[in-house]
Design an enzyme around this catalytic site. Structure first.
Site, PDB file in Angstrom:
ATOM      1  CG  ASN A  57     -14.747  25.078   3.892  1.00  0.00           C
ATOM      2  OD1 ASN A  57     -15.447  24.282   3.279  1.00  0.00           O
ATOM      3  ND2 ASN A  57     -15.199  25.782   4.912  1.00  0.00           N
ATOM      4  CB  CYS A  98     -18.400  36.565   7.614  1.00  0.00           C
ATOM      5  SG  CYS A  98     -16.945  35.933   8.438  1.00  0.00           S
ATOM      6  CB  CYS A 116      -5.472  28.273  13.520  1.00  0.00           C
ATOM      7  SG  CYS A 116      -5.890  29.149  15.034  1.00  0.00           S
ATOM      8  CB  CYS A 170      -7.011  29.368   9.754  1.00  0.00           C
ATOM      9  SG  CYS A 170      -7.483  31.062   9.408  1.00  0.00           S
ATOM     10  CB  CYS A 217     -15.468  28.330   7.772  1.00  0.00           C
ATOM     11  SG  CYS A 217     -16.651  29.000   8.845  1.00  0.00           S
ATOM     12  CB  CYS A 274      -4.870  35.964  12.128  1.00  0.00           C
ATOM     13  SG  CYS A 274      -5.225  35.362  13.795  1.00  0.00           S
ATOM     14  N   GLY A 299      -8.616  37.265  11.245  1.00  0.00           N
ATOM     15  CA  GLY A 299      -8.137  37.734  12.546  1.00  0.00           C
ATOM     16  C   GLY A 299      -8.961  37.243  13.722  1.00  0.00           C
ATOM     17  CD  GLU A 300      -9.640  35.425  18.843  1.00  0.00           C
ATOM     18  OE1 GLU A 300      -9.669  34.253  18.486  1.00  0.00           O
ATOM     19  OE2 GLU A 300     -10.580  35.991  19.456  1.00  0.00           O
ATOM     20  CB  SER A 336     -16.034  33.122  15.924  1.00  0.00           C
ATOM     21  OG  SER A 336     -15.246  31.966  15.930  1.00  0.00           O
ATOM     22  CD  GLU A 390     -10.389  37.879   0.943  1.00  0.00           C
ATOM     23  OE1 GLU A 390      -9.944  37.840  -0.194  1.00  0.00           O
ATOM     24  OE2 GLU A 390     -10.478  36.866   1.658  1.00  0.00           O
TER      25      GLU A 390
HETATM   26  S1  SF4 Z   1      -8.223  33.910  11.932  1.00  0.00           S
HETATM   27 FE1  SF4 Z   1      -9.024  32.586  13.592  1.00  0.00          FE
HETATM   28  S2  SF4 Z   1      -8.703  30.503  12.854  1.00  0.00           S
HETATM   29 FE2  SF4 Z   1      -7.427  31.866  11.570  1.00  0.00          FE
HETATM   30  S3  SF4 Z   1      -5.408  31.863  12.554  1.00  0.00           S
HETATM   31 FE3  SF4 Z   1      -6.557  33.577  13.403  1.00  0.00          FE
HETATM   32  S4  SF4 Z   1      -7.541  32.798  15.264  1.00  0.00           S
HETATM   33 FE4  SF4 Z   1      -6.878  31.023  14.056  1.00  0.00          FE
END
Ligand code: SF4
Length: 340
Positions: free
Chosen positions: A289, A104, A115, A118, A332, A111, A158-159, A190, A91
């Site tokens: 959120n 974004c 976290c 998330c 977010c 991911c 994702g990171e 980020s 997305e």
């Molecule tokens: S997308 Fe970002 S906030 Fe979500 S699990 Fe991965 S690193 Fe963590």
């Protein structure tokens, strides 16, 4: 076959000359793709038929598809679901605020970092995105909206720093002056704090915007909320921000998602004030959120206000950002192919 979207203009020039094309072809292709959003060789009618056929034989120009598009009535925020060539779905979100159109971007399918606040973490992690998948996300939105976004944030699924090589290459293409021509000051990456990769990104692009997702000043709590903290702790992050401050040409942003009764205490606010007092940064507070299945709740308005007021006694700018797109699960931490 290499995707045509993997090349900077300079690289494409070298590649095309090596394959026997005229020198100006690379500029012409760049203009068509990145200024006019022409997304197939067949439609590049200013290029001879012979060369269009040769290009199709020598380069891939396959793009993912916009699977679905959902817009939030009140804000215009639009979430695009994009089906990649291997049928995986990611997305990307276009957010309208003031005069900015911020896209974004996602970096991975799912991911692996888990976290707990998330929604993306709840998906099966599949893989990182290729350079052309990064570029395609932007081009599909340029074509659909008719204009390019003004700002880009790598804060989607994702990171990004787990995909550093492709991220760096994609940014090189996105900032190419003969193409989409994004200024580095309009791009923010980020991260949850992968410090060696962050250092490499800053060496490559000193003027890029950086946001570090912190969310607690206590290691035991952050270990639970963001398991990556066991590798890069709260102290590691601040030692990095202090020790490597010369690498930052712009003030980094510390992101803090406020979750009810988890990280919204005055002790946390006081700690955050003390830690950020050692650096020049921006502090961005974001209300949690919610998404289906989460045990977390958004902090109350009263707690948010107290938390913010404590931080505002410090020297750094504090913003409280109400995320756009909550109505369509586009805010977010909500990107997980969810629908209302
Ligand atoms: S997308 Fe970002 S906030 Fe979500 S699990 Fe991965 S690193 Fe963590």
């Amino acid at each position: 076959m290499d995707s045509i979207l993997n090349f900077t203009n300079e690289e494409l020039k070298i590649e095309l000359i090596g394959k026997g094309y005229k020198k100006f072809r690379a500029d012409q292709i760049y203009l068509e793709i990145y200024k006019r959003y022409v997304l197939s060789f067949e439609e590049m009618t200013e290029i001879s038929k012979l060369d269009r056929k040769k290009l199709s034989d020598e380069f891939s120009f396959l793009l993912p598809n916009i699977n679905e598009k959902l817009s939030e009535k009140e804000t215009g925020t639009t979430k695009y679901s994009i089906k990649l060539l291997d049928d995986e779905v990611i997305e990307t979100v276009l957010i309208f605020a003031d005069k900015r159109r911020t896209q974004c971007l996602s970096s991975q399918v799912g991911c692996p970092l888990g976290c707990t606040f998330c929604a993306t973490a709840g998906l099966d992690y599949k893989r990182s995105l290729s350079v052309s998948e990064y570029i395609s996300q932007v081009l599909l939105i340029c074509k659909d909206y008719g204009k390019r976004p003004t700002n880009l944030v790598f804060m989607g699924m994702g990171e990004p720093l787990l995909n550093l090589d492709n991220l760096i290459k994609a940014i090189q293409i996105l900032i190419d002056p003969s193409g989409l021509d994004f200024g580095l000051r309009k791009i923010t990456v980020s991260t949850c704090g992968l410090l060696p990769e962050l250092e490499n990104l800053l060496i490559a692009f000193p003027n890029i915007g950086i946001a570090v997702s912190l969310n607690s000043t206590f290691n035991d709590k952050r270990n639970h909320m963001m398991p990556i903290n066991k590798k890069y702790s709260v102290e590691d992050i601040f030692n990095f921000l202090i020790g490597k401050k010369k690498l930052f040409k712009r003030r980094p942003t510390i992101e803090y998602v406020l979750i009810k009764d988890i990280n919204d205490s005055t002790t946390e606010a006081g700690n955050l004030l003390r830690l950020t007092g050692k650096i020049r940064c921006k502090i961005n507070l974001i209300p949690f959120n919610p998404f289906p299945g989460t045990k977390y709740k958004r902090a109350t308005e009263k707690k948010i206000s107290i938390f913010k007021n404590i931080l505002m006694t410090g020297k750094n700018a504090v913003t409280f950002r109400e995320s756009a797109g909550t109505d369509i699960f586009a805010a977010c931490g909500q990107l997980a192919r969810l629908k209302k």
